[in-house]
Design an enzyme around this catalytic site. Sequence first.
Site, PDB file in Angstrom:
ATOM      1  CE  LYS A 200      -3.687   2.318   2.475  1.00  0.00           C
ATOM      2  NZ  LYS A 200      -4.648   2.249   3.579  1.00  0.00           N
ATOM      3  NE  ARG A 210      -6.247  10.022   3.268  1.00  0.00           N
ATOM      4  CZ  ARG A 210      -4.951  10.308   3.096  1.00  0.00           C
ATOM      5  NH1 ARG A 210      -4.529  11.544   3.218  1.00  0.00           N
ATOM      6  NH2 ARG A 210      -4.078   9.356   2.808  1.00  0.00           N
ATOM      7  NE  ARG A 221      -3.626   7.379   5.718  1.00  0.00           N
ATOM      8  CZ  ARG A 221      -4.397   7.836   6.702  1.00  0.00           C
ATOM      9  NH1 ARG A 221      -3.908   7.988   7.912  1.00  0.00           N
ATOM     10  NH2 ARG A 221      -5.662   8.150   6.470  1.00  0.00           N
ATOM     11  CD  GLU A 237       5.956  -3.690   3.924  1.00  0.00           C
ATOM     12  OE1 GLU A 237       5.303  -4.488   4.624  1.00  0.00           O
ATOM     13  OE2 GLU A 237       6.591  -2.734   4.408  1.00  0.00           O
ATOM     14  CE  LYS A 252      -6.112   1.664  -0.677  1.00  0.00           C
ATOM     15  NZ  LYS A 252      -6.608   1.701   0.662  1.00  0.00           N
ATOM     16  CB  SER A 278     -11.182   7.469  -3.784  1.00  0.00           C
ATOM     17  OG  SER A 278      -9.948   7.900  -3.219  1.00  0.00           O
ATOM     18  CE1 TYR A 317     -14.848   3.306  -3.032  1.00  0.00           C
ATOM     19  CE2 TYR A 317     -12.884   3.646  -4.389  1.00  0.00           C
ATOM     20  CZ  TYR A 317     -13.478   3.524  -3.140  1.00  0.00           C
ATOM     21  OH  TYR A 317     -12.710   3.608  -2.013  1.00  0.00           O
TER      22      TYR A 317
END
Length: 327
Positions: A200, A210, A221, A237, A252, A278, A317
């Site tokens: 990610k 958000r 982050r 990872e 992602k 998004s 989505y």
Amino acid sequence: MTDAVHPRIRPRRLRATPAMRRLVTETRVSPAELILPLFVREAIIEPIAISSMPGVMQHSLDSLRRVVAEAASLGIGGVMLFGVPERKDAIGSGATDPNGILNVATRVAVSEAGDAIVVQTDLCLDEFTDHGHCGVLDAAGRVDNDASLLRYRDMALAQADAGSELLGLSGMMDGQVAAVRDALDGAGRADTAILAYSAKYASAFYGPFREAVQSSLEGDRRTYQLDPANRRAGLREMLLDIEEGADVVMVKPAMSYLDVLADAAAVSTVPVWAYQVSGEYAMIEAAAANGWIDRERAILEAMTSIRRAGADAVLSYFALELAGLLT
Ligand code: PBG
């Protein structure tokens, strides 16, 4: 006659008619491998539109029930639930409260269509913390990895109790898969599966999300999500999460990270999924609203590319709409 004037090898033969093109297609998209992300907001009666994601809603429990039933009837493979709580605090108490919005929504989704569709939940604290980070903070205000793992363990048990079948670990804390697996197994929840958001990246393409979850994050982050410049780190990872017991791993965002996705797909021993986030959704909607691209073709092409790069299933989505286009 030379090849230079009249080619002997003519790849165009396989592209000559719609029937031939259909027959030689390498990548197909079907509703079964789509997962629809859904936002559920506490204490609302009617769904609320999200302005940066035209067509996407914050759901009430009632509208959640309807959309889950619709997704199941279209043959969509799963839903991924996100909670938008009324109140937040430093440790994200709402995440572990059995009556917290995400856990209540999970019960609703499972009771509506839990047999027909895989109900999954976001396992991360950011929607529930007043500082908006994915973990809890130490005295110096830094995200405390190991203290966050303790919260994730409790959150995992609350979600499993609510009936979630697949926990989406999206916090990017070190050791989170092993910690959650241990908590689940210790509580007799060996059947609950783990989807690790392994690779990610700290991405600008999460912008509209958000708004969708009314994030309170200030800053970024980058101490826990991956640097967009690093391909090898994504693979690392992924391999760690598989070792720790992840049932599914994920990359992602999707479209800017197809190289990472292809790397993962080449070596993973568990399913590899991708999340069309998004901002990827919003870009297609915005360009289409301006008449700059053909919306349906762009939606199909984006999904096909993500599948072609190696995703076994995709969170999108567009899932409802795609399912409609594909059937
Ligand atoms: C964290 C989480 C995020 C997304 C999914 N889970 C936001 C973030 O990491 O900042 C983004 C999804 C999207 O942009 O569609 N709980």
